[in-house]
Design a protein around this motif. Structure first.
Motif, PDB file in Angstrom:
ATOM      1  N   THR A  13      47.759 -29.519 -14.351  1.00  0.00           N
ATOM      2  CA  THR A  13      47.311 -29.687 -12.962  1.00  0.00           C
ATOM      3  C   THR A  13      46.495 -28.467 -12.560  1.00  0.00           C
ATOM      4  N   PRO A  14      45.274 -28.550 -12.075  1.00  0.00           N
ATOM      5  CA  PRO A  14      44.511 -29.786 -12.015  1.00  0.00           C
ATOM      6  C   PRO A  14      44.286 -30.322 -13.439  1.00  0.00           C
ATOM      7  N   PRO A  15      44.139 -31.637 -13.550  1.00  0.00           N
ATOM      8  CA  PRO A  15      44.131 -32.228 -14.897  1.00  0.00           C
ATOM      9  C   PRO A  15      42.953 -31.753 -15.744  1.00  0.00           C
ATOM     10  N   ALA A  16      43.231 -31.425 -16.989  1.00  0.00           N
ATOM     11  CA  ALA A  16      42.169 -31.237 -18.003  1.00  0.00           C
ATOM     12  C   ALA A  16      42.244 -32.498 -18.849  1.00  0.00           C
ATOM     13  N   LEU A  17      41.127 -32.924 -19.380  1.00  0.00           N
ATOM     14  CA  LEU A  17      41.097 -34.111 -20.229  1.00  0.00           C
ATOM     15  C   LEU A  17      40.979 -33.661 -21.678  1.00  0.00           C
ATOM     16  N   PHE A  18      41.760 -34.323 -22.546  1.00  0.00           N
ATOM     17  CA  PHE A  18      41.789 -33.963 -23.970  1.00  0.00           C
ATOM     18  C   PHE A  18      41.581 -35.210 -24.806  1.00  0.00           C
ATOM     19  N   ARG A  19      40.744 -35.120 -25.857  1.00  0.00           N
ATOM     20  CA  ARG A  19      40.640 -36.217 -26.804  1.00  0.00           C
ATOM     21  C   ARG A  19      40.375 -35.652 -28.189  1.00  0.00           C
ATOM     22  N   ARG A  20      41.000 -36.244 -29.214  1.00  0.00           N
ATOM     23  CA  ARG A  20      40.771 -35.892 -30.614  1.00  0.00           C
ATOM     24  C   ARG A  20      39.900 -36.969 -31.243  1.00  0.00           C
ATOM     25  N   PHE A  21      38.783 -36.559 -31.836  1.00  0.00           N
ATOM     26  CA  PHE A  21      37.887 -37.468 -32.565  1.00  0.00           C
ATOM     27  C   PHE A  21      38.047 -37.173 -34.058  1.00  0.00           C
ATOM     28  N   TYR A  56      37.566 -33.432 -38.003  1.00  0.00           N
ATOM     29  CA  TYR A  56      38.108 -33.741 -36.671  1.00  0.00           C
ATOM     30  C   TYR A  56      37.454 -32.827 -35.645  1.00  0.00           C
ATOM     31  N   VAL A  57      37.406 -33.298 -34.407  1.00  0.00           N
ATOM     32  CA  VAL A  57      36.928 -32.468 -33.293  1.00  0.00           C
ATOM     33  C   VAL A  57      37.867 -32.721 -32.099  1.00  0.00           C
ATOM     34  N   ASN A  58      38.506 -31.676 -31.620  1.00  0.00           N
ATOM     35  CA  ASN A  58      39.343 -31.771 -30.413  1.00  0.00           C
ATOM     36  C   ASN A  58      38.511 -31.268 -29.242  1.00  0.00           C
ATOM     37  N   VAL A  59      38.367 -32.102 -28.212  1.00  0.00           N
ATOM     38  CA  VAL A  59      37.542 -31.737 -27.058  1.00  0.00           C
ATOM     39  C   VAL A  59      38.432 -31.631 -25.816  1.00  0.00           C
ATOM     40  N   THR A  60      38.296 -30.530 -25.082  1.00  0.00           N
ATOM     41  CA  THR A  60      39.032 -30.369 -23.826  1.00  0.00           C
ATOM     42  C   THR A  60      38.036 -30.171 -22.685  1.00  0.00           C
ATOM     43  N   LEU A  61      38.154 -31.002 -21.650  1.00  0.00           N
ATOM     44  CA  LEU A  61      37.288 -30.898 -20.472  1.00  0.00           C
ATOM     45  C   LEU A  61      38.135 -30.397 -19.307  1.00  0.00           C
ATOM     46  N   GLU A  62      37.571 -29.534 -18.478  1.00  0.00           N
ATOM     47  CA  GLU A  62      38.354 -29.060 -17.327  1.00  0.00           C
ATOM     48  C   GLU A  62      37.773 -29.661 -16.048  1.00  0.00           C
ATOM     49  N   SER A  63      38.688 -29.928 -15.089  1.00  0.00           N
ATOM     50  CA  SER A  63      38.174 -30.503 -13.840  1.00  0.00           C
ATOM     51  C   SER A  63      37.773 -29.352 -12.920  1.00  0.00           C
ATOM     52  N   ASP A  64      37.135 -29.729 -11.836  1.00  0.00           N
ATOM     53  CA  ASP A  64      36.512 -28.722 -10.958  1.00  0.00           C
ATOM     54  C   ASP A  64      37.089 -28.940  -9.561  1.00  0.00           C
ATOM     55  N   GLU A  65      37.613 -27.876  -8.953  1.00  0.00           N
ATOM     56  CA  GLU A  65      38.301 -28.038  -7.655  1.00  0.00           C
ATOM     57  C   GLU A  65      37.418 -28.749  -6.638  1.00  0.00           C
ATOM     58  N   THR A  66      36.101 -28.579  -6.792  1.00  0.00           N
ATOM     59  CA  THR A  66      35.228 -29.193  -5.765  1.00  0.00           C
ATOM     60  C   THR A  66      35.097 -30.697  -6.028  1.00  0.00           C
ATOM     61  N   ASP A  67      35.781 -31.178  -7.069  1.00  0.00           N
ATOM     62  CA  ASP A  67      35.629 -32.589  -7.467  1.00  0.00           C
ATOM     63  C   ASP A  67      37.046 -33.170  -7.624  1.00  0.00           C
ATOM     64  N   MET A  73      33.985 -35.036 -14.387  1.00  0.00           N
ATOM     65  CA  MET A  73      34.678 -34.917 -15.677  1.00  0.00           C
ATOM     66  C   MET A  73      34.829 -36.297 -16.318  1.00  0.00           C
ATOM     67  N   ARG A  74      35.127 -37.293 -15.502  1.00  0.00           N
ATOM     68  CA  ARG A  74      35.255 -38.664 -16.025  1.00  0.00           C
ATOM     69  C   ARG A  74      33.941 -39.115 -16.638  1.00  0.00           C
ATOM     70  N   ASP A  75      32.888 -38.856 -15.907  1.00  0.00           N
ATOM     71  CA  ASP A  75      31.561 -39.282 -16.357  1.00  0.00           C
ATOM     72  C   ASP A  75      31.193 -38.582 -17.663  1.00  0.00           C
ATOM     73  N   PHE A  76      31.514 -37.297 -17.745  1.00  0.00           N
ATOM     74  CA  PHE A  76      31.206 -36.529 -18.961  1.00  0.00           C
ATOM     75  C   PHE A  76      32.011 -37.098 -20.132  1.00  0.00           C
ATOM     76  N   ALA A  77      33.309 -37.387 -19.887  1.00  0.00           N
ATOM     77  CA  ALA A  77      34.171 -37.952 -20.945  1.00  0.00           C
ATOM     78  C   ALA A  77      33.599 -39.291 -21.416  1.00  0.00           C
ATOM     79  N   ALA A  78      33.147 -40.113 -20.460  1.00  0.00           N
ATOM     80  CA  ALA A  78      32.591 -41.427 -20.828  1.00  0.00           C
ATOM     81  C   ALA A  78      31.313 -41.249 -21.654  1.00  0.00           C
ATOM     82  N   LYS A  79      30.505 -40.259 -21.287  1.00  0.00           N
ATOM     83  CA  LYS A  79      29.266 -40.002 -22.056  1.00  0.00           C
ATOM     84  C   LYS A  79      29.598 -39.508 -23.462  1.00  0.00           C
ATOM     85  N   ILE A  80      30.660 -38.720 -23.587  1.00  0.00           N
ATOM     86  CA  ILE A  80      31.062 -38.235 -24.919  1.00  0.00           C
ATOM     87  C   ILE A  80      31.570 -39.414 -25.751  1.00  0.00           C
TER      88      ILE A  80
END
Lengths: 87, 87
Positions: A13-21, A56-67, A73-80
């Motif tokens: 919290t605030p949420p970071a998004l994680f995905r393993r490719f 493998y590639v582990n990607v971590t995205l961080e959210s932004d308090e102003t958002d 972050m959602r949009d970036f994850a979807a683009k990835i």
């Protein structure tokens, strides 16, 4: 608004998004990394951390308090995601 | 034979080598990552893991049981050092 883009897991919290490719070869991994670097150049957005080995590639995205709904972050994850699905 | 290339720290048994590289900008970080990818292409050697954000790169090299004195790993670490020192 908790449904994150497919394959991504919210952590902390605030949420970071994680995905393993995972990939079949270093060449595929390299292709993904180069496409992700190009996406960052294009959007000006950078993952908080990228952690990779040959297949493998582990990607971590961080959210932004102003958002508060993490829309950027959602949009970036979807683009990835689109880099691997070509969608 | 424990003197590892400058800046690298041995961890675990058999030893893995670890070094953190820090940069002033994402552009510099990107330049290092691209040079490291080229070095891997050239040598066929790949770090066990590369972990980076916009201004740092953590590199972990693993030793190879067939190379008890980790000569190949030492050489690879020295070549990676040369990417930043230009030596």
């Amino acid at each position: 608004m908790a449904d994150w883009p497919q394959g991504w897991e919210a952590r902390g919290t605030p949420p970071a998004l994680f995905r393993r490719f995972e990939f079949q070869s270093y060449r595929e991994t390299r292709g993904f990394l180069d496409a992700l670097a190009a996406l960052s150049e294009e959007t000006g957005l950078h993952p908080q951390n990228i952690n990779f080995g040959t297949t493998y590639v582990n990607v971590t995205l961080e959210s932004d308090e102003t958002d508060p709904d993490s829309l950027a972050m959602r949009d970036f994850a979807a683009k990835i995601n689109a880099l691997v699905t070509g969608a």
